[in-house]
Write an enzyme that holds these catalytic residues in place. Structure first.
Site, PDB file in Angstrom:
ATOM      1  N   HIS A 102     -66.584   4.987 -68.943  1.00  0.00           N
ATOM      2  CA  HIS A 102     -65.218   5.069 -69.443  1.00  0.00           C
ATOM      3  C   HIS A 102     -64.675   3.774 -68.856  1.00  0.00           C
ATOM      4  CE1 HIS A 102     -60.983   5.999 -69.474  1.00  0.00           C
ATOM      5  NE2 HIS A 102     -61.153   7.089 -69.963  1.00  0.00           N
TER       6      HIS A 102
ATOM      7  N   LEU B 227     -60.899   7.824 -61.958  1.00  0.00           N
ATOM      8  CA  LEU B 227     -60.478   7.416 -63.262  1.00  0.00           C
ATOM      9  C   LEU B 227     -59.038   7.247 -63.283  1.00  0.00           C
ATOM     10  CD1 LEU B 227     -61.619   7.725 -66.302  1.00  0.00           C
ATOM     11  CD2 LEU B 227     -60.208   9.831 -66.373  1.00  0.00           C
TER      12      LEU B 227
ATOM     13  N   GLY C 137     -65.664  26.714 -65.593  1.00  0.00           N
ATOM     14  CA  GLY C 137     -64.687  25.825 -66.020  1.00  0.00           C
ATOM     15  C   GLY C 137     -64.186  26.205 -67.353  1.00  0.00           C
TER      16      GLY C 137
ATOM     17  N   GLN D 295     -71.703   7.887 -71.150  1.00  0.00           N
ATOM     18  CA  GLN D 295     -70.312   7.370 -71.469  1.00  0.00           C
ATOM     19  C   GLN D 295     -69.816   6.562 -70.125  1.00  0.00           C
ATOM     20  OE1 GLN D 295     -66.371   9.575 -72.719  1.00  0.00           O
ATOM     21  NE2 GLN D 295     -66.894   8.153 -74.303  1.00  0.00           N
TER      22      GLN D 295
ATOM     23  N   HIS E 266     -68.856   8.357 -66.706  1.00  0.00           N
ATOM     24  CA  HIS E 266     -67.919   9.278 -66.859  1.00  0.00           C
ATOM     25  C   HIS E 266     -68.331  10.647 -67.450  1.00  0.00           C
ATOM     26  CE1 HIS E 266     -63.874  10.969 -67.727  1.00  0.00           C
ATOM     27  NE2 HIS E 266     -63.724  10.649 -68.917  1.00  0.00           N
TER      28      HIS E 266
ATOM     29  N   ARG F 270     -68.380   9.922 -77.140  1.00  0.00           N
ATOM     30  CA  ARG F 270     -67.475  10.953 -77.220  1.00  0.00           C
ATOM     31  C   ARG F 270     -66.079  10.356 -77.334  1.00  0.00           C
ATOM     32  NH1 ARG F 270     -63.766  13.558 -73.671  1.00  0.00           N
ATOM     33  NH2 ARG F 270     -64.948  12.693 -71.836  1.00  0.00           N
TER      34      ARG F 270
ATOM     35  N   GLU G 223     -57.268   7.251 -70.197  1.00  0.00           N
ATOM     36  CA  GLU G 223     -56.982   6.670 -71.356  1.00  0.00           C
ATOM     37  C   GLU G 223     -55.362   6.953 -71.679  1.00  0.00           C
ATOM     38  OE1 GLU G 223     -60.212   6.778 -74.055  1.00  0.00           O
ATOM     39  OE2 GLU G 223     -58.935   7.381 -75.936  1.00  0.00           O
TER      40      GLU G 223
ATOM     41  N   ALA H   3     -65.069  25.881 -70.389  1.00  0.00           N
ATOM     42  CA  ALA H   3     -66.224  26.609 -71.331  1.00  0.00           C
ATOM     43  C   ALA H   3     -66.496  27.880 -70.977  1.00  0.00           C
ATOM     44  CB  ALA H   3     -67.412  25.741 -71.440  1.00  0.00           C
ATOM     45  N   GLY H   4     -66.917  28.016 -69.551  1.00  0.00           N
ATOM     46  CA  GLY H   4     -67.208  29.381 -69.007  1.00  0.00           C
ATOM     47  C   GLY H   4     -66.078  30.357 -69.020  1.00  0.00           C
TER      48      GLY H   4
ATOM     49  N   ARG I 217     -64.474   4.280 -76.760  1.00  0.00           N
ATOM     50  CA  ARG I 217     -64.764   3.971 -75.351  1.00  0.00           C
ATOM     51  C   ARG I 217     -65.901   3.059 -75.189  1.00  0.00           C
ATOM     52  NH1 ARG I 217     -63.618   9.720 -72.452  1.00  0.00           N
ATOM     53  NH2 ARG I 217     -61.148   9.479 -72.621  1.00  0.00           N
TER      54      ARG I 217
ATOM     55  N   LEU J  92     -62.454  18.436 -73.890  1.00  0.00           N
ATOM     56  CA  LEU J  92     -61.784  19.970 -73.748  1.00  0.00           C
ATOM     57  C   LEU J  92     -61.797  20.620 -74.781  1.00  0.00           C
ATOM     58  CD1 LEU J  92     -58.598  18.539 -71.883  1.00  0.00           C
ATOM     59  CD2 LEU J  92     -60.819  19.512 -70.834  1.00  0.00           C
TER      60      LEU J  92
ATOM     61  N   PHE K 112     -54.600   8.567 -78.574  1.00  0.00           N
ATOM     62  CA  PHE K 112     -55.630   8.369 -77.936  1.00  0.00           C
ATOM     63  C   PHE K 112     -56.660   7.556 -78.702  1.00  0.00           C
ATOM     64  CE2 PHE K 112     -57.562  10.603 -74.181  1.00  0.00           C
ATOM     65  CZ  PHE K 112     -56.669  10.747 -73.511  1.00  0.00           C
TER      66      PHE K 112
HETATM   67  C1  LIG Z   1     -61.844  12.288 -64.504  1.00  0.00           C
HETATM   68  C2  LIG Z   1     -62.212  13.062 -65.757  1.00  0.00           C
HETATM   69  C3  LIG Z   1     -61.083  12.893 -66.767  1.00  0.00           C
HETATM   70  C4  LIG Z   1     -61.274  13.747 -68.084  1.00  0.00           C
HETATM   71  N1  LIG Z   1     -60.418  13.458 -68.949  1.00  0.00           N
HETATM   72  C5  LIG Z   1     -60.507  14.250 -70.202  1.00  0.00           C
HETATM   73  C6  LIG Z   1     -59.792  14.703 -71.038  1.00  0.00           C
HETATM   74  O1  LIG Z   1     -58.239  13.984 -71.060  1.00  0.00           O
HETATM   75  N2  LIG Z   1     -59.752  14.954 -72.365  1.00  0.00           N
HETATM   76  C7  LIG Z   1     -61.122  15.677 -72.374  1.00  0.00           C
HETATM   77  O2  LIG Z   1     -61.205  16.175 -73.499  1.00  0.00           O
HETATM   78  N3  LIG Z   1     -62.092  15.589 -71.806  1.00  0.00           N
HETATM   79  C8  LIG Z   1     -61.903  14.950 -70.396  1.00  0.00           C
HETATM   80  N4  LIG Z   1     -62.868  14.664 -69.411  1.00  0.00           N
HETATM   81  C9  LIG Z   1     -63.988  15.660 -69.680  1.00  0.00           C
HETATM   82  C10 LIG Z   1     -63.978  17.188 -69.566  1.00  0.00           C
HETATM   83  O3  LIG Z   1     -62.967  17.355 -68.511  1.00  0.00           O
HETATM   84  C11 LIG Z   1     -65.209  17.840 -69.100  1.00  0.00           C
HETATM   85  O4  LIG Z   1     -66.244  17.349 -70.001  1.00  0.00           O
HETATM   86  C12 LIG Z   1     -65.119  19.186 -69.355  1.00  0.00           C
HETATM   87  O5  LIG Z   1     -63.739  19.734 -68.541  1.00  0.00           O
HETATM   88  C13 LIG Z   1     -66.224  19.997 -68.919  1.00  0.00           C
HETATM   89  O6  LIG Z   1     -66.068  21.470 -69.019  1.00  0.00           O
HETATM   90  P1  LIG Z   1     -67.157  22.340 -68.377  1.00  0.00           P
HETATM   91  O7  LIG Z   1     -66.257  23.729 -68.705  1.00  0.00           O
HETATM   92  O8  LIG Z   1     -68.163  22.286 -69.491  1.00  0.00           O
HETATM   93  O9  LIG Z   1     -67.553  22.388 -66.992  1.00  0.00           O
HETATM   94  P2  LIG Z   1     -66.885  22.168 -65.689  1.00  0.00           P
HETATM   95  O10 LIG Z   1     -65.460  22.463 -65.767  1.00  0.00           O
HETATM   96  O11 LIG Z   1     -67.227  21.342 -65.011  1.00  0.00           O
HETATM   97  O12 LIG Z   1     -67.285  23.711 -64.822  1.00  0.00           O
HETATM   98  C14 LIG Z   1     -68.521  23.803 -64.307  1.00  0.00           C
HETATM   99  C15 LIG Z   1     -68.686  25.145 -63.983  1.00  0.00           C
HETATM  100  O13 LIG Z   1     -70.028  25.290 -63.554  1.00  0.00           O
HETATM  101  C16 LIG Z   1     -70.271  25.997 -62.305  1.00  0.00           C
HETATM  102  N5  LIG Z   1     -71.434  25.539 -62.003  1.00  0.00           N
HETATM  103  C17 LIG Z   1     -72.259  24.414 -62.021  1.00  0.00           C
HETATM  104  N6  LIG Z   1     -73.589  24.629 -61.450  1.00  0.00           N
HETATM  105  C18 LIG Z   1     -73.432  25.958 -60.924  1.00  0.00           C
HETATM  106  C19 LIG Z   1     -74.565  26.558 -60.089  1.00  0.00           C
HETATM  107  N7  LIG Z   1     -75.693  25.983 -59.783  1.00  0.00           N
HETATM  108  N8  LIG Z   1     -74.385  27.955 -59.876  1.00  0.00           N
HETATM  109  C20 LIG Z   1     -73.000  28.559 -60.010  1.00  0.00           C
HETATM  110  N9  LIG Z   1     -72.047  27.655 -60.737  1.00  0.00           N
HETATM  111  C21 LIG Z   1     -72.309  26.563 -61.247  1.00  0.00           C
HETATM  112  C22 LIG Z   1     -68.916  25.243 -61.360  1.00  0.00           C
HETATM  113  O14 LIG Z   1     -68.645  26.075 -60.215  1.00  0.00           O
HETATM  114  C23 LIG Z   1     -67.953  25.208 -62.445  1.00  0.00           C
HETATM  115  O15 LIG Z   1     -67.358  26.459 -62.635  1.00  0.00           O
HETATM  116  C24 LIG Z   1     -62.748  14.384 -68.164  1.00  0.00           C
HETATM  117  C25 LIG Z   1     -63.592  14.270 -67.204  1.00  0.00           C
HETATM  118  C26 LIG Z   1     -63.412  13.608 -66.083  1.00  0.00           C
HETATM  119  C27 LIG Z   1     -64.501  13.464 -65.309  1.00  0.00           C
END
Ligand SMILES: Cc1cc2nc3c(=O)[nH]c(=O)nc-3n(C[C@H](O)[C@H](O)[C@H](O)COP(=O)(O)OP(=O)(O)OC[C@H]3O[C@@H](n4cnc5c(N)ncnc54)[C@H](O)[C@@H]3O)c2cc1C
Ligand code: SF4
Ligand code: SF4
Ligand code: FES
Lengths: 318, 558
Positions: free
Chosen positions: B229, B239, B12, B227, B337, B372, B242, B14-15, B273, B378, B114
């Site tokens: 939403h 969703l 994602g 959280q 959420h 949050r 917002e 972060a990764g 929120r 993000l 926001f």
């Molecule tokens: C509908 C929705 C709307 C949102 N809107 C906003 C917004 O407008 N602004 C904002 O700031 N935030 C928003 N958020 C929150 C935000 O999107 C997330 O918190 C954030 O993107 C998480 O990113 P991440 O990189 O931590 O994880 P993710 O993007 O969830 O990535 C997780 C990764 O880990 C991998 N993974 C997980 N488990 C395993 C495993 N066992 N083995 C191998 N790989 C694994 C997956 O394959 C994936 O690649 C929203 C969330 C949702 C649900």
């Protein structure tokens, strides 16, 4: 009401792997989404049914599959909309043009390799500015449509050229290429267009519209390919077989107001380039089988005068 | 065995940001992800990303203050300062990478308003900001030729002498299990939304990383802070961003009244929120809802604005609620959420387990505290993704790889074969998951109380027991999603355990943790984080003081 999902299945681990169809009956109403029905099967009827899905919101691009012969995004499609006029059975198959791994899961590396081939990253010249690049909102808004692509592969699944020529970069990768060519911050246009001008690139699309029809995000890959052709010509890629294709194309349109696909190959390759002509035969045959073949005799369409006028205008501008 | 300096779990935001930082630092780095990178849940973020750009008169301190207040003073102020100070640079960096942020008339980056912030500082790409950012980062990963193991499922952390020195993972294509050895492992495996039913989260958000760390002795912090939403659809929990309220949308009750004026007279619909969700729930509970929902009204924005800036959510409303927001108000309600809590880390992603890092939703720095702010997540993924990537790269230079052999993969093979071979059971993963999700959504939602949470604790215990009797129908090797879901369910049950234990511990109301039986915030006793680790006897609780630098806790008014 009750609906039968007739799912094409394939288990590579069975002792004699072979594709077969299996029927599942599910209860649906007007708003039931196809993916939810498939998940219901997977969680309640048959845990071995295998498909990719994640977001349930048409954004992750996991769940493209073929339903009644055409690619759809399962999480964006209502079951009721898929029902044929008579009967209540829906046929579900894996996406096309990619090898099947298991049930509805296909080998997507085929897809990614094509995307990678267009060097899909921004290539600006020189170091970036201190702050953001200045760009008009208009230019950025223009890119919104094409960056909306979720890489689901529905277009690739149903692309008629890919069916016969695996070398074709295909709609998704070419749409991605367009995204950079049309980006005011990208400075590699000329090199990119030169590469796209080669065999397998922008000139191999037959404009069958399939990608436009099945794309769940309105990306319009074919339109992007046509825009790339324009750009390539602007950049002076005139002498390759592709540009000749377009010159012929321009002539044909001017002449009849619509595209005569039967005459196009001849104009492009020349009457006596037998080798290339033969290569195109399967496309013709396939299109005929699918009822997509263009009518053999083209009449000038009404309004052809207008089309001619537009061409004149554009020509004078250049 | 596969060998790396830095191993990132998750592709994602972060990764991939962590991997790029480590790669640019010259480390050998690989990423493992259970779905193709662009399928990661980060793509679901619609609204945008916050940053105070100083060259246009915004101050990072103001952004930090809004974040502190939004967190109900549970966020650590040193960490929040780091995030807000580096925000501008990260947003500009993403623009340089190629993100097509919306612009203003002068061609500079444009902003939208926001919730919970006094200044419009949310940068966005129409209403698919997350997707735009995720695809751009993926482009950069391709450009830098970072090795990505796609559709590989991480099973567990490999531990040696209390240090993390790799992971075991299954190639989903073949079912083969391998050991990956690394000097540093960064967990960036996202949130745990599916622990709740319904949730706005994707089906892959199953808390794998949190559970893996928890099982290996890692500390989880702020896990009670879940959280809800304010604007989700009833039918499937989808969703409505917002952004709809940011662009000026109203919330109406069954009497057509903009009820937020009673709860947050200044910020109205754009209060934080937790405040908005509680207001909605109160309206619904007091009989001013319709079918368990209130309404999001965007009609006055006009079709043009809606199509330009809210097109995805307009579609979602039509597809899933049968309501076109151009012409009618859309019924919505609060829905699960985001998890503010996660694996406890420093501002460099360092956890309490040597060699183990965490970033993104799976981590807890803690910048979100009790609640949050929209568009801060993000930002969290990018800033702390990058910082942990850099720190892990440096750490790996000073560390020698441990001699670990292949025994971990062998153990996992045995464990999984036993699961597949099990014959004496009568449980199905789908049923247990549903019961877990409904339990959590009933007792750990917007309003909580002692009795409900205790019920949830008992139920989760029961389900953990029944989980031992799950039968996996699919016995195959190739792409066995049935097996994957069953393993994910195991992770989710552990996450649920940690959430319930932490929530029962916090004897006050703060942020998203609102107790009907203890409605007051209690700074004297509870201005501290709840930390949970796993022992043989179950979850064990400790505390960590909140870091306060310049913003003294005050009563929260919006
Ligand atoms: C509908 C929705 C709307 C949102 N809107 C906003 C917004 O407008 N602004 C904002 O700031 N935030 C928003 N958020 C929150 C935000 O999107 C997330 O918190 C954030 O993107 C998480 O990113 P991440 O990189 O931590 O994880 P993710 O993007 O969830 O990535 C997780 C990764 O880990 C991998 N993974 C997980 N488990 C395993 C495993 N066992 N083995 C191998 N790989 C694994 C997956 O394959 C994936 O690649 C929203 C969330 C949702 C649900
Ligand atoms: S229009 Fe071109 S790219 Fe699109 S499906 Fe047809 S041949 Fe393929
Ligand atoms: S262009 Fe459309 S159909 Fe093709 S991959 Fe992108 S979103 Fe899918
Ligand atoms: S499940 Fe994500 S696109 Fe369908």
């Amino acid at each position: 009401m009750e609906v039968t999902l007739n799912v094409k299945r394939y288990d590579p681990d069975s002792s004699k792997p072979a594709a077969y169809y299996q029927e599942y009956t599910v209860e649906v109403n007007d708003t039931t989404i196809l993916l939810d029905s498939l998940i219901q099967v997977r969680e309640q009827i048959d845990e071995t049914l295998t498909l990719r899905c994640s977001c349930r919101a048409a954004i992750c691009g996991s769940c493209a599959m073929r339903v009644n012969g055409h690619a759809v995004l399962a999480c964006k499609t209502k079951v009721m909309e898929l029902l044929p006029k008579s009967g209540n059975t829906i046929t579900i198959e894996p996406a096309g043009n990619m090898p099947v791994i298991k049930d509805l899961v296909v080998e997507f590396n085929v897809f990614w390799d094509k995307v990678k081939a267009v060097k899909p990253w921004l290539q600006p010249q020189g170091p970036p500015p201190q702050a953001e690049y200045i760009a008009s909102n208009e230019a950025m808004q223009h890119l919104v449509g094409v960056t909306g692509c979720i890489m689901c592969g529905a277009c690739v699944s149903d692309c008629t050229v890919l069916e016969v020529d695996k070398n074709f970069l295909g709609p998704a990768a070419l749409a991605k290429a367009y995204r950079f060519v049309a980006d005011p911050r990208d400075d590699a246009d000329s090199v990119r267009l030169g590469e796209l001008n080669e065999y397998g690139g922008i000139w191999d699309c037959t404009r069958c519209m399939q990608c436009v029809e099945v794309c769940p995000k309105g990306v319009d890959p074919m339109g992007r390919i046509m825009a790339l052709r324009d750009k390539a010509m602007q950049y002076g890629y005139q002498n390759t077989y592709g540009a000749r294709h377009a010159t012929a194309f321009t002539e044909l349109i001017k002449h009849g107001g619509t595209l005569d696909e039967l005459r196009l190959p001849i104009k492009t390759y020349g009457m006596f380039n037998i080798k290339q002509m033969v290569k195109l035969i399967p496309i013709g045959i396939r299109s005929q089988l699918k009822g997509k073949r263009p009518p053999i005799f083209h009449k000038a369409i009404p309004g052809v005068e207008n089309v001619r006028r537009i061409f004149k205008k554009v020509e004078n501008k250049r | 065995m596969i060998d790396q300096d830095v191993l990132v779990i998750g592709a994602g935001l972060a990764g991939m940001r962590a991997a790029l930082a480590a790669a640019e630092n010259g480390s050998s780095v690989a990423v493992i992800t259970k779905v193709y990178p662009v399928r990661s849940h980060s793509n679901a973020a619609q609204g945008g990303i916050n940053a105070a750009l100083t060259d246009r008169g915004d101050k990072w301190e103001d952004h930090a203050y809004d974040t502190v207040k939004g967190s109900d003073y549970l966020g650590d102020q040193d960490a929040i300062s780091v995030m807000c100070e580096e925000a501008g640079q990260e947003v500009i960096n993403m623009e340089h990478y190629g993100t097509i942020f919306s612009r203003d008339d002068s061609g500079h980056l444009g902003v939208r308003a926001f919730g919970g912030q006094r200044q419009a500082r949310t940068f966005f790409v129409a209403d698919f900001t997350g997707q735009a950012l995720l695809h751009v980062l993926h482009e950069q990963v391709l450009k830098h030729k970072v090795k990505v193991y796609e559709e590989w499922f991480v099973l567990s952390l490999v531990m040696e002498d209390g240090e993390c020195c790799g992971v075991t993972a299954m190639d989903m294509r073949t079912g083969e299990i391998h050991t990956f050895r690394a000097k540093a492992v960064i967990l960036a495996s996202g949130g745990l939304g599916r622990v709740f039913e319904p949730s706005t989260n994707a089906l892959i958000c199953t808390g794998d990383g949190m559970a893996q760390a928890y099982r290996a002795g890692g500390s989880l912090m702020d896990m009670e802070m879940v959280q809800y939403h304010p604007t989700t659809l009833k039918s499937n929990g989808a969703l409505m961003s917002e952004a709809a309220r940011g662009e000026g949308g109203y919330l109406l009750n069954s009497e057509g009244e903009r009820f937020m004026k009673k709860y947050a007279p200044n910020m109205m619909e754009l209060a934080s929120r937790d405040v908005v969700s509680r207001a909605e729930q109160t309206e619904i509970n007091e009989g001013r809802g319709v079918n368990g929902c209130v309404f999001l009204d965007c009609r006055h924005l006009g079709e043009k604005v809606i199509n330009e800036r809210l097109v995805t959510i307009r579609e979602a409303g039509i597809d899933f609620a049968g309501a076109d927001m151009v012409y009618e108000p859309v019924p919505i309600r609060p829905g699960m959420h985001y998890i503010m809590g996660g694996i406890q880390t420093t501002v460099d992603g360092v956890t309490n387990v040597p060699g183990l890092y965490a970033a993104g939703e799976t981590a807890c720095v803690s910048v979100h505290g009790g609640n949050r702010l929209g568009a801060n997540s993000l930002l969290d993924t990018l800033v702390f993704g990058k910082r942990s990537g850099l720190h892990a790269a440096e750490y790996s230079k000073k560390t020698t790889a441990k001699n670990i052999g292949d025994s971990s993969a062998k153990d996992e093979k045995v464990r999984i074969q036993a699961l597949l071979d099990r014959t004496d059971g009568n449980e199905a993963f789908g049923k247990i998951r549903l019961e877990m999700g409904q339990t959590m959504n009933e007792h750990l939602a917007v309003y909580r109380d002692q009795q409900g949470m205790e019920k949830a604790r008992e139920k989760i215990k029961e389900l953990q027991g029944r989980y031992q009797n799950v039968i996996v129908q699919d016995k195959g090797k190739t792409f066995n999603t049935n097996l994957i879901f069953t393993l994910e369910l195991g992770f989710m049950l552990d996450c649920a355990e940690a959430i319930v234990a932490s929530a029962l511990e916090r004897k006050e109301s703060r942020g998203a943790h609102t107790r009907k039986d203890m409605p007051k915030r209690d700074d004297e006793n509870w201005l501290k984080h709840v930390v949970v680790t796993r022992t043989e006897g179950g979850p064990s609780i400790s505390y960590k003081p909140v870091v306060i630098t310049q913003w003294e806790p005050q009563e929260r008014k919006y």
